[in-house]
Design a protein around this motif. Structure first.
Motif, PDB file in Angstrom:
ATOM      1  N   ASP A  73      -6.293  12.348  -8.424  1.00 12.63           N
ATOM      2  CA  ASP A  73      -5.649  11.250  -9.149  1.00 12.63           C
ATOM      3  C   ASP A  73      -4.236  11.575  -9.625  1.00 12.63           C
ATOM      4  N   SER A  74      -3.365  11.894  -8.667  1.00 14.77           N
ATOM      5  CA  SER A  74      -1.971  12.182  -9.004  1.00 14.77           C
ATOM      6  C   SER A  74      -1.154  10.903  -9.197  1.00 14.77           C
ATOM      7  N   HIS A  75      -1.537   9.843  -8.536  1.00 17.93           N
ATOM      8  CA  HIS A  75      -0.910   8.524  -8.725  1.00 17.93           C
ATOM      9  C   HIS A  75       0.620   8.589  -8.788  1.00 17.93           C
ATOM     10  N   GLY A  76       1.225   9.241  -7.807  1.00 20.36           N
ATOM     11  CA  GLY A  76       2.674   9.269  -7.717  1.00 20.36           C
ATOM     12  C   GLY A  76       3.352  10.488  -8.315  1.00 20.36           C
ATOM     13  N   ASP A  77       2.596  11.412  -8.857  1.00 20.31           N
ATOM     14  CA  ASP A  77       3.183  12.583  -9.512  1.00 20.31           C
ATOM     15  C   ASP A  77       3.024  13.829  -8.638  1.00 20.31           C
ATOM     16  N   SER A  78       3.845  13.931  -7.597  1.00 21.35           N
ATOM     17  CA  SER A  78       3.762  15.100  -6.713  1.00 21.35           C
ATOM     18  C   SER A  78       4.209  16.374  -7.429  1.00 21.35           C
ATOM     19  N   TYR A  79       5.056  16.232  -8.444  1.00 24.39           N
ATOM     20  CA  TYR A  79       5.499  17.412  -9.186  1.00 24.39           C
ATOM     21  C   TYR A  79       4.308  18.087  -9.888  1.00 24.39           C
ATOM     22  N   ALA A  80       3.408  17.298 -10.456  1.00 23.36           N
ATOM     23  CA  ALA A  80       2.230  17.871 -11.120  1.00 23.36           C
ATOM     24  C   ALA A  80       1.353  18.602 -10.110  1.00 23.36           C
ATOM     25  N   VAL A  81       1.232  18.057  -8.902  1.00 26.32           N
ATOM     26  CA  VAL A  81       0.457  18.731  -7.851  1.00 26.32           C
ATOM     27  C   VAL A  81       1.095  20.085  -7.548  1.00 26.32           C
ATOM     28  N   GLY A  99      -8.137  12.504  -3.819  1.00 23.58           N
ATOM     29  CA  GLY A  99      -7.674  11.137  -3.617  1.00 23.58           C
ATOM     30  C   GLY A  99      -6.883  10.530  -4.743  1.00 23.58           C
ATOM     31  N   ASP A 100      -6.422   9.311  -4.482  1.00 24.31           N
ATOM     32  CA  ASP A 100      -5.527   8.530  -5.335  1.00 24.31           C
ATOM     33  C   ASP A 100      -4.201   9.248  -5.541  1.00 24.31           C
ATOM     34  N   PHE A 130      -5.906  26.676   2.275  1.00 22.62           N
ATOM     35  CA  PHE A 130      -6.635  25.836   3.228  1.00 22.62           C
ATOM     36  C   PHE A 130      -6.880  24.523   2.498  1.00 22.62           C
ATOM     37  N   VAL A 131      -6.341  23.424   3.001  1.00 22.37           N
ATOM     38  CA  VAL A 131      -6.318  22.154   2.270  1.00 22.37           C
ATOM     39  C   VAL A 131      -7.325  21.161   2.830  1.00 22.37           C
ATOM     40  N   HIS A 132      -8.115  20.583   1.914  1.00 26.21           N
ATOM     41  CA  HIS A 132      -9.031  19.478   2.219  1.00 26.21           C
ATOM     42  C   HIS A 132      -8.559  18.267   1.428  1.00 26.21           C
ATOM     43  N   LYS A 133      -8.572  17.091   2.056  1.00 23.30           N
ATOM     44  CA  LYS A 133      -8.185  15.867   1.354  1.00 23.30           C
ATOM     45  C   LYS A 133      -9.162  14.749   1.688  1.00 23.30           C
ATOM     46  N   VAL A 134      -9.465  13.941   0.678  1.00 24.55           N
ATOM     47  CA  VAL A 134     -10.222  12.711   0.888  1.00 24.55           C
ATOM     48  C   VAL A 134      -9.415  11.550   0.301  1.00 24.55           C
ATOM     49  N   ASP A 175      -5.621   4.727  -2.249  1.00 26.41           N
ATOM     50  CA  ASP A 175      -4.924   5.228  -1.057  1.00 26.41           C
ATOM     51  C   ASP A 175      -5.042   4.196   0.065  1.00 26.41           C
ATOM     52  N   TYR A 176      -4.360   3.087  -0.105  1.00 29.48           N
ATOM     53  CA  TYR A 176      -4.457   1.949   0.806  1.00 29.48           C
ATOM     54  C   TYR A 176      -3.994   2.320   2.214  1.00 29.48           C
ATOM     55  N   GLY A 177      -4.795   1.950   3.194  1.00 39.03           N
ATOM     56  CA  GLY A 177      -4.454   2.214   4.583  1.00 39.03           C
ATOM     57  C   GLY A 177      -4.607   3.659   5.009  1.00 39.03           C
TER      58      GLY A 177
END
Length: 155
Positions: free
Chosen positions: A8-16, A33-34, A50-54, A59-61
């Motif tokens: 749930d980063s919702h637009g905050d790539s810096y926090a990631v 996600g999100d 090693f990255v896993h993403k759902v 996450d439209y589309g």
């Protein structure tokens, strides 16, 4: 082995990026996600993870899967955003899906509420929202013990 869990980063790539920087010993990252586009920098990046993403419900589309099952250091992990399992209302479906997949850890997000709960032989781990400075790590000991830890960003 250390697992980093973010959601749930919702637009905050810096926090990631900050969470990744704070956990240099992590070997595996689960993004729940999100905020799929907040993790694009991980695709092909030299993070050593090693990255896993759902995909999440926002996450439209997205072409990402709704859930994944993988084994990390001998421990089976079920990872999902949680909206399909209706985690805002009950954890029962999440537990059942983890059990059906013989997973000892069920990772989920969606609620933005950090949580670690042990139930029916499964660790339920919600890292909360990284946008709200919350994430999780899970240490798997050499004996296969599972130790989930809720974290806050140390800006």
């Amino acid at each position: 082995m250390r697992i980093l869990v973010i959601s749930d980063s919702h637009g905050d790539s810096y926090a990631v990026r900050q969470a990744i920087a704070e956990q240099p010993t992590a070997k595996v990252l689960f993004f729940l996600g999100d905020g799929e586009y907040d993790t694009v920098f991980l695709d092909g990046a030299q993070t050593g993870l090693f990255v896993h993403k759902v995909k999440g419900n926002c996450d439209y589309g997205s072409s990402l899967p709704a859930y994944i099952v993988d084994e990390v250091d001998g421990v089976r992990v079920y990872a999902t955003h949680g909206y399909l399992e209706q985690v805002k209302y009950t954890k029962q479906t999440l537990i059942e899906r983890a059990e059906d997949n013989k997973a000892s850890i069920a990772l989920y997000g969606h609620t933005h509420v950090p949580d670690t709960t042990y139930c029916d032989g499964v660790w339920l781990v919600n890292p909360g929202s990284i946008r709200q400075d919350s994430y999780a790590v899970i240490d798997i000991t050499p004996k296969g013990e599972i130790m989930p830890i809720l974290m806050k960003l140390r800006w």
